[in-house]
Design a protein around this motif. Structure first.
Motif, PDB file in Angstrom:
ATOM      1  N   ASN A  84       0.844  -1.194   0.000  1.00 48.65           N
ATOM      2  CA  ASN A  84       0.000   0.000   0.000  1.00 48.65           C
ATOM      3  C   ASN A  84       0.877   1.242   0.000  1.00 48.65           C
ATOM      4  O   ASN A  84       1.616   1.491   0.961  1.00 48.65           O
ATOM      5  CB  ASN A  84      -0.891  -0.009   1.249  1.00 48.65           C
TER       6      ASN A  84
ATOM      7  N   ASN B  23       0.328   4.217   0.656  1.00 47.89           N
ATOM      8  CA  ASN B  23       0.064   5.140   1.760  1.00 47.89           C
ATOM      9  C   ASN B  23       0.890   4.824   3.005  1.00 47.89           C
ATOM     10  O   ASN B  23       1.056   5.669   3.885  1.00 47.89           O
ATOM     11  CB  ASN B  23      -1.424   5.121   2.125  1.00 47.89           C
ATOM     12  N   ILE B  24       1.394   3.602   3.096  1.00 43.79           N
ATOM     13  CA  ILE B  24       2.207   3.201   4.253  1.00 43.79           C
ATOM     14  C   ILE B  24       3.658   3.645   4.077  1.00 43.79           C
ATOM     15  O   ILE B  24       4.404   3.764   5.039  1.00 43.79           O
ATOM     16  CB  ILE B  24       2.137   1.667   4.446  1.00 43.79           C
ATOM     17  N   ASN B  25       4.057   3.916   2.842  1.00 45.89           N
ATOM     18  CA  ASN B  25       5.452   4.234   2.525  1.00 45.89           C
ATOM     19  C   ASN B  25       5.955   5.412   3.370  1.00 45.89           C
ATOM     20  O   ASN B  25       5.397   6.503   3.337  1.00 45.89           O
ATOM     21  CB  ASN B  25       5.566   4.591   1.037  1.00 45.89           C
TER      22      ASN B  25
ATOM     23  N   LYS C  29       6.031   5.728   6.689  1.00 49.31           N
ATOM     24  CA  LYS C  29       5.513   5.816   8.053  1.00 49.31           C
ATOM     25  C   LYS C  29       6.338   4.926   8.977  1.00 49.31           C
ATOM     26  O   LYS C  29       6.683   3.810   8.619  1.00 49.31           O
ATOM     27  CB  LYS C  29       4.045   5.395   8.098  1.00 49.31           C
TER      28      LYS C  29
ATOM     29  N   LYS D 156      -4.785  -3.719   5.453  1.00 47.08           N
ATOM     30  CA  LYS D 156      -4.331  -2.333   5.516  1.00 47.08           C
ATOM     31  C   LYS D 156      -2.972  -2.152   4.839  1.00 47.08           C
ATOM     32  O   LYS D 156      -2.696  -1.124   4.212  1.00 47.08           O
ATOM     33  CB  LYS D 156      -4.233  -1.872   6.973  1.00 47.08           C
TER      34      LYS D 156
ATOM     35  N   TYR E 117      10.426   8.294  -0.118  1.00 48.63           N
ATOM     36  CA  TYR E 117       9.185   8.051   0.645  1.00 48.63           C
ATOM     37  C   TYR E 117       8.697   9.305   1.346  1.00 48.63           C
ATOM     38  O   TYR E 117       7.503   9.442   1.624  1.00 48.63           O
ATOM     39  CB  TYR E 117       9.403   6.928   1.665  1.00 48.63           C
TER      40      TYR E 117
ATOM     41  N   HIS F  25       6.336  10.991  -0.801  1.00 51.93           N
ATOM     42  CA  HIS F  25       5.292  10.050  -1.243  1.00 51.93           C
ATOM     43  C   HIS F  25       5.592   9.452  -2.621  1.00 51.93           C
ATOM     44  O   HIS F  25       4.680   9.163  -3.388  1.00 51.93           O
ATOM     45  CB  HIS F  25       3.926  10.741  -1.261  1.00 51.93           C
TER      46      HIS F  25
END
Length: 560
Positions: free
Chosen positions: A308, A310-312, A314, A368, A428, A431
């Protein structure tokens, strides 16, 4: 048969150009697999196949050759940057600083020996001799990206009659491959090194070394001070980072969180860095044997793939796995290596995380995280070309330096390389999903490399015979040999005698500084440990950058 003759002779035909490149690349790659004495020239043989094609008049329009040459170079150096970027800054560890300093000095020595050969053997009044020696330099150190950077920089210095420095490169490259290995062996005899003793030293070092790989413990809480303290308080007081994936309390197994209270007699399943294991055992309590199979509800261990986007970027701490999902992450696998799951570790697409918890909660986390291998099969083309766009713009920025005939530009080699390194390491944060499978990276890189080599060879082929055979070919060979061997003997001896570097690590360092896979393959063949690969990977990123950057500096400062 006229159609077949026309296919091979009509230089402006698209079919002819495709046929030309296909033949040159296929023949070069196949011949490059031939080994002599266990050593092959690899894909670089495409250059020699291109020279033959250009020499017999099997060619293409100059504009087409130039475009494919430059595009191949951009693709090649950008994918190299993406590969080395994640470990570029990490390579400057304690021992890495020493090795990278020695690699930098070795690179400067290569350049100094080149200038020595230039003033000793060549007519300095001829403006084409120094550029040809630059090509010889990069053949001697077996560094094709440096050749590309120098070729591109020459186009900014020479408005016409640009020197085809690939001829010097071709003269020096074969002996360069052999010279690197031969000089490394010579260092061994100069320093009176015994290989068996070096292997023994490596084994002793491995046994004494503690590292940050995940280490699993089953501990019984016997420290009375911990009774009534939360897991977070224990971690802060101990000042060691660890993850408790399961806890047995009064016969019940649970997934602890940072606020879970400990009691004397509890049994904890702890994952920590191996270097911290002894301190954690001493503080919490002794190791015990326990079967986690008897549980109030079934807990599972599952490796989950992060796909995913969007996890990159975090961190594990910000994901709040224990409080939000009721699971714990005990380790992360990245690029085939297990990493301890510290709270500050940023996750990246392509990572695999080991998750422990109830089956339904683990499945929820998997959803997720993405956990779809199909997403990773497709390379992130957008990131690659966004990076190339930024790299080209960055490489085109002029830097006016007093005394230089033209402003310094990093060019289409240096600009994309620097941007690729930064994207590979920090992408990352903006994004950008930088994950690319190893096979995809290698494919794009090799396509770029063979396009570049084929183009350079075809362009240089027309004048190769006059330049090398009827000209100063033997001097290029001699100069290349000296450029290869002298710095290795000097730096190799210093690294061994002054810094006491293990010989196998030294072999890897020298191969990495010359960015030469055959030399690394030879080092691996005589050593059963990972030391050569460690030495190679420690200096390779900086060496590749300096080879490309210094190529342009030499051309712009001295060839104008």
């Amino acid at each position: 048969m006229d159609w077949l003759i026309h296919l091979f002779t009509d230089n402006d035909s698209v079919a002819h150009i495709v046929l030309l490149y296909s033949l040159v690349i296929a023949i070069g790659v196949l011949l490059g697999k031939v080994k002599v004495g266990g050593i092959s020239l690899g894909v670089t043989f495409v250059l020699f196949a291109g020279i033959v094609a250009g020499h017999i008049g099997f060619t293409a329009p100059l504009q087409t050759l130039s475009f494919l040459q430059e595009f191949g170079l951009v693709l090649f150096v950008f994918m190299i940057g993406m590969q080395v970027g994640p470990g570029f800054f990490e390579s400057f560890g304690k021992e890495g600083v020493t090795m990278n300093w020695m690699a930098t000095i070795l690179i400067l020595l290569n350049i100094l020996v080149m200038f020595g050969c230039y003033y000793a053997f060549f007519d300095t009044s001829d403006p084409h001799n120094l550029p040809m020696l630059v090509g010889t330099l990069y053949g001697a150190v077996t560094n094709t990206p440096g050749l590309g950077a120098a070729t591109e920089a020459l186009s900014n210095v020479f408005t016409d009659n640009i020197p085809q420095i690939a001829s010097g490169y071709a003269c020096a490259y074969p002996l360069g491959v052999l010279g690197i290995i031969g000089a490394t062996i010579l260092v061994r005899y100069i320093c009176r090194i015994r290989l068996t003793k070096e292997e023994e030293n490596l084994s002793e070092l491995e046994e004494a070394n503690t590292n940050t790989k995940p280490y699993r413990l089953k501990l019984k809480v016997t420290n009375q001070y911990l009774s009534g303290k939360t897991m977070l308080q224990v971690r802060n007081f101990l000042n060691r980072n660890f993850v408790c994936s399961r806890m047995l309390h009064d016969g019940h197994v649970s997934i602890p969180t940072s606020q879970t209270v400990l009691h004397e007699g509890d049994v904890l399943n702890v994952v920590c860095a191996e270097a911290d294991a002894e301190a954690i055992i001493a503080f919490i309590g002794p190791e015990v044997e326990i079967d986690w199979g008897v549980q109030d509800q079934p807990y599972v261990n599952k490796r989950i793939l992060i796909t995913n986007p969007n996890i990159n970027g975090k961190t594990l701490g910000k994901m709040h796995f224990s409080s939000a999902y009721g699971v714990n992450v005990t380790r992360v696998t990245r690029q085939g290596m297990d990493i301890f799951a510290s709270a500050s570790l940023p996750l990246q697409v392509g990572d695999r995380i080991m998750v422990v918890g109830p089956a339904d909660a683990v499945d929820h986390v998997a959803e997720k995280m993405g956990n779809s291998i199909r997403r990773l099969d497709a390379p992130n083309i957008a990131t690659i070309f966004i990076g190339i766009i930024v790299g080209i713009i960055f490489g085109s920025i002029p830097f006016a330096i007093p005394g230089m005939p033209v402003p310094l530009r990093l060019g289409i080699a240096g600009g994309p390389l620097i941007i690729a390194i930064l994207i590979g390491r920090y992408g990352y944060k903006v994004h950008l999903v930088t994950y690319t499978t190893t096979s995809a990276n290698m494919m794009l890189r090799e396509i770029g490399l063979v396009l570049f080599l084929a183009s350079v060879g075809i362009k240089a082929g027309a004048g190769f015979w006059n330049t090398v055979v009827d000209g100063d070919g033997l001097l290029y060979v001699l100069s290349g040999f000296l450029i290869t061997v002298i710095p290795i003997i000097v730096i190799g001896t210093i690294a061994r005698k002054r810094h006491h570097l293990n010989y196998f690590t030294l072999m890897g360092m020298l191969a990495g500084t010359y960015t030469d896979p055959p030399a690394l393959a030879y080092a691996n063949s005589v050593c059963s440990k990972e030391a050569p690969a460690v030495g190679y990977s420690t200096v390779y990123p900086l060496s590749m950058f300096l080879r490309i950057f210094t190529a342009q500096i030499i051309v712009l400062f001295f060839c104008g």
